[in-house]
Design a protein around this motif. Structure first.
Motif, PDB file in Angstrom:
ATOM      1  N   ARG A 176       3.551  25.058 -16.375  1.00  0.00           N
ATOM      2  CA  ARG A 176       4.091  25.785 -15.220  1.00  0.00           C
ATOM      3  C   ARG A 176       3.573  25.191 -13.918  1.00  0.00           C
ATOM      4  N   ALA A 177       2.288  24.802 -13.908  1.00  0.00           N
ATOM      5  CA  ALA A 177       1.710  24.194 -12.708  1.00  0.00           C
ATOM      6  C   ALA A 177       2.381  22.849 -12.408  1.00  0.00           C
ATOM      7  N   LEU A 178       2.671  22.084 -13.453  1.00  0.00           N
ATOM      8  CA  LEU A 178       3.343  20.797 -13.256  1.00  0.00           C
ATOM      9  C   LEU A 178       4.766  20.989 -12.730  1.00  0.00           C
ATOM     10  N   LEU A 179       5.477  21.985 -13.240  1.00  0.00           N
ATOM     11  CA  LEU A 179       6.825  22.244 -12.758  1.00  0.00           C
ATOM     12  C   LEU A 179       6.816  22.585 -11.271  1.00  0.00           C
ATOM     13  N   GLU A 180       5.780  23.306 -10.838  1.00  0.00           N
ATOM     14  CA  GLU A 180       5.648  23.609  -9.414  1.00  0.00           C
ATOM     15  C   GLU A 180       5.348  22.330  -8.624  1.00  0.00           C
ATOM     16  N   GLU A 181       4.496  21.471  -9.179  1.00  0.00           N
ATOM     17  CA  GLU A 181       4.173  20.200  -8.538  1.00  0.00           C
ATOM     18  C   GLU A 181       5.435  19.327  -8.409  1.00  0.00           C
ATOM     19  N   TRP A 182       6.327  19.421  -9.387  1.00  0.00           N
ATOM     20  CA  TRP A 182       7.533  18.603  -9.411  1.00  0.00           C
ATOM     21  C   TRP A 182       8.742  19.357  -8.857  1.00  0.00           C
ATOM     22  N   SER A 183       8.529  20.254  -7.929  1.00  0.00           N
ATOM     23  CA  SER A 183       9.611  21.114  -7.454  1.00  0.00           C
ATOM     24  C   SER A 183      10.709  20.347  -6.721  1.00  0.00           C
ATOM     25  N   ARG A 235       0.846  -1.199   0.000  1.00  0.00           N
ATOM     26  CA  ARG A 235       0.000   0.000   0.000  1.00  0.00           C
ATOM     27  C   ARG A 235       0.879   1.245   0.000  1.00  0.00           C
ATOM     28  N   GLY A 236       0.539   2.184  -0.881  1.00  0.00           N
ATOM     29  CA  GLY A 236       1.227   3.456  -0.942  1.00  0.00           C
ATOM     30  C   GLY A 236       0.462   4.505  -0.162  1.00  0.00           C
ATOM     31  N   THR A 237       1.180   5.335   0.571  1.00  0.00           N
ATOM     32  CA  THR A 237       0.536   6.360   1.377  1.00  0.00           C
ATOM     33  C   THR A 237       0.054   7.515   0.501  1.00  0.00           C
ATOM     34  N   VAL A 238      -0.790   8.360   1.058  1.00  0.00           N
ATOM     35  CA  VAL A 238      -1.246   9.559   0.356  1.00  0.00           C
ATOM     36  C   VAL A 238      -0.088  10.561   0.295  1.00  0.00           C
ATOM     37  N   ILE A 239       0.178  11.065  -0.885  1.00  0.00           N
ATOM     38  CA  ILE A 239       1.211  12.070  -1.095  1.00  0.00           C
ATOM     39  C   ILE A 239       0.537  13.398  -1.404  1.00  0.00           C
ATOM     40  N   GLU A 240       0.818  14.425  -0.592  1.00  0.00           N
ATOM     41  CA  GLU A 240       0.179  15.722  -0.811  1.00  0.00           C
ATOM     42  C   GLU A 240       0.445  16.215  -2.234  1.00  0.00           C
TER      43      GLU A 240
END
Length: 292
Positions: A139-146, A19-24
């Protein structure tokens, strides 16, 4: 604990159940690279020492919710002397989100050798990212992948392939130092391989908004590498039609060794009015988790 370490830190529920935990996340849907990486972790946990993954093939069947945990069921298809095979299902709320077949090869074999060469591009330290002209979704994805250092090479800084319809070159690495463990680097690269690849199909279509989602994903791991060192992701999109885009990427280490190859088809459907290219939450990730 760093984000990628939490992604790869699966809980073992039973012999072949994890089981994988929830990742914010600001993404409403579970990031495809996360599901693929966790499925690979689960498969690797069931393989004897001495075997390393050399290929995986996965299908994204349904969108998962990023604020819910995912369970991974591993089926031990075959254990041979040189190769072993695993199938993994990713389950959320009783629904199958993703299926993966992974093949593992015992180390020590020898044979013919050759490899493509890495194209000449500027060093990653010489690249200054200007995101002002990028799509809002990117741009939103780059922030998500910071947690990852991602630097898109300007097309003017490398020789274009005139026979390729769409191409993009990206330097990337994990900002988080990773342990000297092959599994950590392989599974981190599986996570990273879903980053930016579908966007390579959008390069010649400036101003056109599309609905983006990974449909399938295949990887071949060819040579040792470190995912916390710079890797060059040389991407092309041979075709886009009927609301789908086919993409392909070759991943080189900084010394020019070809370490992995990726092929993916993704949704690239004309965006309907009032919808988002990539569904994002207006709440902060922790606020969303608290409101579950």
């Amino acid at each position: 604990m760093a984000r990628i370490n939490r992604v790869l830190d699966l809980e073992q529920v039973d012999r072949d159940i994890f089981r994988g935990t929830v990742i914010e996340s600001a993404l409403l849907r579970t990031f495809g690279g996360q599901v693929a990486a966790q499925a690979l972790v689960a498969a690797t946990r069931t393989v004897e020492p001495g075997f390393s993954v050399h290929s995986l093939h996965g299908y994204f069947i349904a969108a998962g919710r990023s604020d819910r945990p995912t369970v991974f069921l591993v089926d031990r298809i075959r254990d041979g002397r040189s190769f072993c095979s695993r199938q993994v299902k990713a389950i959320q709320d009783g629904n199958n989100l993703f299926t993966m077949s992974a093949s593992f090869h015992r180390s020590g074999d020898h044979g013919i050798e050759h490899s493509d060469q890495m194209r000449e591009v500027p060093d990653p330290e010489d690249i200054v990212m200007d995101t002002s002209g990028m799509r809002e979704s990117f741009r939103a994805l780059l922030e998500e992948w910071s947690d990852f250092d991602i630097r898109v090479v300007d097309p003017s800084q490398y020789r274009q392939n005139p026979y390729t319809a769409s191409q993009q070159v990206v330097w990337l690495r994990s900002r988080t130092p990773l342990p000297d463990d092959e599994t950590a680097h392989v599974c981190t690269l599986a996570y990273m391989s879903d980053m930016t690849l579908l966007q390579s199909a959008l390069v010649p279509h400036a101003g056109v908004e599309v609905q983006e989602a990974s449909l399938d994903h295949a990887m071949w791991f060819l040579r040792p590498f470190r995912a916390d060192d710079w890797l060059l992701y040389d991407q092309v999109s041979p075709s886009a039609s009927a609301g789908r885009a086919l993409t392909h990427g070759r991943i080189f280490d900084r010394s020019g060794n070809l370490v992995a190859v990726v092929t993916q088809e993704g949704l690239a459907r004309t965006l309907r009015p009032g919808t988002q290219s990539i569904p994002m939450s207006t709440l902060a990730p922790k606020e969303r988790t608290q409101q579950r």
